[in-house]
Write a protein that holds these residues in place. Structure first.
Motif, PDB file in Angstrom:
ATOM      1  N   ILE A  94      66.007  41.240  32.693  1.00 30.46           N
ATOM      2  CA  ILE A  94      65.601  39.876  32.359  1.00 30.46           C
ATOM      3  C   ILE A  94      64.517  39.426  33.329  1.00 30.46           C
ATOM      4  O   ILE A  94      64.665  39.561  34.548  1.00 30.46           O
ATOM      5  CB  ILE A  94      66.807  38.919  32.432  1.00 30.46           C
ATOM      6  N   HIS A  95      63.457  38.912  32.771  1.00 30.16           N
ATOM      7  CA  HIS A  95      62.419  38.294  33.601  1.00 30.16           C
ATOM      8  C   HIS A  95      62.589  36.780  33.520  1.00 30.16           C
ATOM      9  O   HIS A  95      62.724  36.235  32.427  1.00 30.16           O
ATOM     10  CB  HIS A  95      61.030  38.688  33.085  1.00 30.16           C
ATOM     11  N   GLY A 139      72.240  40.743  38.046  1.00 38.31           N
ATOM     12  CA  GLY A 139      71.885  42.012  38.684  1.00 38.31           C
ATOM     13  C   GLY A 139      70.581  42.644  38.235  1.00 38.31           C
ATOM     14  O   GLY A 139      69.934  43.324  38.998  1.00 38.31           O
ATOM     15  N   CYS A 140      70.178  42.456  37.008  1.00 39.98           N
ATOM     16  CA  CYS A 140      69.081  43.255  36.473  1.00 39.98           C
ATOM     17  C   CYS A 140      67.833  42.405  36.215  1.00 39.98           C
ATOM     18  O   CYS A 140      67.311  42.386  35.101  1.00 39.98           O
ATOM     19  CB  CYS A 140      69.533  43.948  35.192  1.00 39.98           C
ATOM     20  N   ALA A 164      60.547  43.854  31.267  1.00 41.36           N
ATOM     21  CA  ALA A 164      61.734  43.093  30.860  1.00 41.36           C
ATOM     22  C   ALA A 164      62.100  43.310  29.397  1.00 41.36           C
ATOM     23  O   ALA A 164      61.238  43.472  28.540  1.00 41.36           O
ATOM     24  CB  ALA A 164      61.493  41.608  31.108  1.00 41.36           C
ATOM     25  N   ASP A 165      63.413  43.301  29.144  1.00 39.42           N
ATOM     26  CA  ASP A 165      63.917  43.339  27.772  1.00 39.42           C
ATOM     27  C   ASP A 165      64.015  41.932  27.197  1.00 39.42           C
ATOM     28  O   ASP A 165      64.015  41.745  25.994  1.00 39.42           O
ATOM     29  CB  ASP A 165      65.293  44.007  27.748  1.00 39.42           C
ATOM     30  N   ALA A 166      64.161  40.937  28.105  1.00 36.27           N
ATOM     31  CA  ALA A 166      64.278  39.548  27.661  1.00 36.27           C
ATOM     32  C   ALA A 166      63.622  38.659  28.699  1.00 36.27           C
ATOM     33  O   ALA A 166      63.543  39.004  29.869  1.00 36.27           O
ATOM     34  CB  ALA A 166      65.747  39.163  27.489  1.00 36.27           C
ATOM     35  N   GLN A 176      55.841  38.295  20.347  1.00 34.01           N
ATOM     36  CA  GLN A 176      55.707  37.060  19.558  1.00 34.01           C
ATOM     37  C   GLN A 176      56.807  36.047  19.870  1.00 34.01           C
ATOM     38  O   GLN A 176      57.227  35.286  19.006  1.00 34.01           O
ATOM     39  CB  GLN A 176      55.695  37.389  18.061  1.00 34.01           C
ATOM     40  N   GLY A 177      57.297  36.085  21.085  1.00 35.19           N
ATOM     41  CA  GLY A 177      58.316  35.112  21.493  1.00 35.19           C
ATOM     42  C   GLY A 177      59.733  35.534  21.155  1.00 35.19           C
ATOM     43  O   GLY A 177      60.692  34.879  21.570  1.00 35.19           O
ATOM     44  N   HIS A 178      59.913  36.633  20.445  1.00 35.50           N
ATOM     45  CA  HIS A 178      61.265  37.028  20.019  1.00 35.50           C
ATOM     46  C   HIS A 178      62.153  37.445  21.177  1.00 35.50           C
ATOM     47  O   HIS A 178      63.365  37.542  21.015  1.00 35.50           O
ATOM     48  CB  HIS A 178      61.186  38.172  19.002  1.00 35.50           C
ATOM     49  N   ASP A 179      61.557  37.731  22.333  1.00 34.66           N
ATOM     50  CA  ASP A 179      62.395  38.128  23.478  1.00 34.66           C
ATOM     51  C   ASP A 179      62.638  36.958  24.435  1.00 34.66           C
ATOM     52  O   ASP A 179      63.201  37.146  25.499  1.00 34.66           O
ATOM     53  CB  ASP A 179      61.743  39.305  24.224  1.00 34.66           C
TER      54      ASP A 179
END
Ligand SMILES: *[C@@H]1O[C@H](CO)[C@@H](O)[C@H](O)[C@H]1NC(C)=O
Ligand SMILES: *[C@@H]1O[C@H](CO)[C@@H](O)[C@H](O)[C@H]1NC(C)=O
Length: 453
Positions: free
Chosen positions: A30-31, A106-107, A115-117, A164-167
């Motif tokens: 996560i960012h 933690g991540c 980042a994934d999200a 496109q903002g989905h994350d």
């Protein structure tokens, strides 16, 4: 067998390095988006309400949180100098608390490209206060969130554009209904609500709300915060043990507005039935005029002594009291599925409601002559104990543990923040994989994201 210990060491080494290969943060990075303070910490200055002439401290919807509620990153002050788990929590500061909890996850990924999200630490409901409290801004309530959208599009635009903002996801400390007003003509604007969830620029974000609309694609409900925020596993276990062995002489309890409504509704039926009883079958805790706000002892003590806690809809279908009841081991009684089952699928498995709660359709009570008290009196004691035990098993999933909790507690249970983030990551994975496969239409087919436990 001289080789045996050596073999064992080899196996152990292999197992350890195997664990190293499995990246515990894979798919979970996560960012935290960096925002100017006007989008978050500066908004905490709304506390005290001095700037809003209309504010009425008795109603949470039309006032600003008091400044003392800012203590402990938004959990509020402790209820008592000696307590270690109970706080005078004002749910309107939940955004600040959630932000704090994400910061200690933690991540975290410093670089958004990894980042994934992307978590957007915007204090959305606090930023809505001027629009819902200041009559001069009523016509401008369609612009709630517009400054944020503009900032995200202008500052490092690649972060937003990448998926496109989905994350992207954020938290709104309130009901989605309060922020879902159509962006229509000014004459039809409703006092007390904004259009944040309708802004086209934020349409692909996931909003975590305390109550969601039934069909909404972009939001998901997470539990209302209660006042219980333990920081260690022994503190959590001590509370659950207390709830387990508590003597329960009251059959049903209702904590809420005690004024009889003018039209027949479920709350009116509850109050009429309770007024009719002279024994200890029914206890009403009067929470009108903000009496219970920031005073959890007022309703938690009676809940510990009650077998069933009634959860009728108020202005909207969901209520914080549902989660107080689960924590107290007071079996919740629901009168419609919108009260919880169709809201909190990431936290309480929808297929298991029969195991920890009672469902009584409100139409049957209000118009069908079904009596709440005699129906609940007829539930056998062993059934009540079984439901209570199950409610207490689920209690850790709906509580918000304190920030900076012990490692032991963090590893032993997933709390409401952990499960909310798991849910968001699942949803974002679904959407981004649809994007990556070039089948964006697939992300609009909402798969059933509920947990099955
Ligand atoms: C939202 O996502 C859709 C599908 O990926 C895309 O076409 C649209 O441009 C996005 N909207 C915004 C505001 O980014
Ligand atoms: C109150 O008690 C009376 C007499 O037992 C009964 O006829 C009536 O239906 C009760 N009212 C409610 C709301 O339960």
């Amino acid at each position: 067998m001289p080789n045996f210990p050596f073999l064992l060491i080899l196996l152990t080494v292999a197992a350890v390095s195997g664990d190293d290969d499995a990246d515990p943060c894979a798919g979970r990075r996560i960012h935290i988006r960096r925002l100017p303070p006007r989008f978050n910490t500066d908004l905490l200055r709304h506390c005290g309400a001095a700037s809003f002439p209309l504010s009425d401290p008795s109603s949470s919807a039309t006032s600003a949180p008091p400044c003392e509620s800012l203590a402990n990153h938004g959990l509020g002050p402790r209820t008592h100098p000696r307590t270690r788990s109970w706080y005078r929590t004002d749910p309107r500061l939940f955004e600040a608390f959630f932000h704090r909890r994400v910061q200690e996850m933690g991540c975290l990924a410093a670089d958004p490209a990894d980042a994934d999200a992307v978590f957007v630490p915007y204090y959305a409901a606090l930023d809505a206060l001027p629009y819902v409290l200041d009559p001069a801004l009523l016509d401008a309530s369609g612009s709630h969130g517009a400054a944020l959208a503009e900032f995200l599009a202008r500052d490092s635009p690649r972060i937003l554009a990448r998926r496109q903002g989905h994350d992207h996801f954020l938290v709104v400390a309130g009901s989605a209904w309060d922020h879902a007003q159509p962006l229509g003509p000014q004459e039809s604007r409703l006092w007390g609500s904004t259009s944040l969830l309708r802004l086209p620029a934020l349409a692909n974000f996931t909003f975590l709300t305390l109550e969601s609309r039934a069909w909404a694609w972009q939001e998901h409900a997470i539990p209302h915060p209660t006042s219980f925020h333990p920081s260690t596993l022994p503190l959590l276990r001590a509370w659950l043990a207390r709830a387990r062995r508590s003597r329960r002489d009251t059959l049903v309890l209702f904590a809420g507005g005690a004024a009889r409504p003018s039209r027949p509704n479920i709350r009116g039926s509850i109050l009429a039935e309770c007024a009719n009883r002279t024994d200890a079958a029914c206890v009403v805790v009067d929470c009108s005029n903000g009496r219970c706000a920031r005073d959890p002892a007022r309703y938690m003590r009676p809940m510990l002594r009650a077998r069933f806690c009634l959860q009728p809809p108020g202005d909207t279908p969901t209520r914080r009291s549902t989660f107080d009841a689960v924590l107290a081991g007071c079996v919740p009684v629901f009168f419609e599925d919108l009260a919880a089952r169709r809201q909190y699928g990431w936290h309480l498995p929808p297929t298991r409601y029969d195991e920890f709660s009672v469902h009584m359709p409100k139409e049957a009570v209000v118009f069908g002559g079904v009596k709440i008290i005699s129906t609940l009196e007829a539930v056998p004691g062993h059934e009540v104990r079984r439901m209570r035990e199950r409610a207490l098993e689920y209690a850790p999933r709906v509580m918000y543990r304190r920030h900076g909790s012990s490692e032991e507690l963090r590893e032993a249970v997933k709390d409401a923040v952990d499960l909310a983030v798991d849910g968001v990551l699942r949803r974002i994975r679904w959407r981004t994989s649809a994007l990556e496969e070039g089948r964006p239409e697939r992300m609009y087919t909402q798969e059933d994201e509920s947990v099955e436990e």
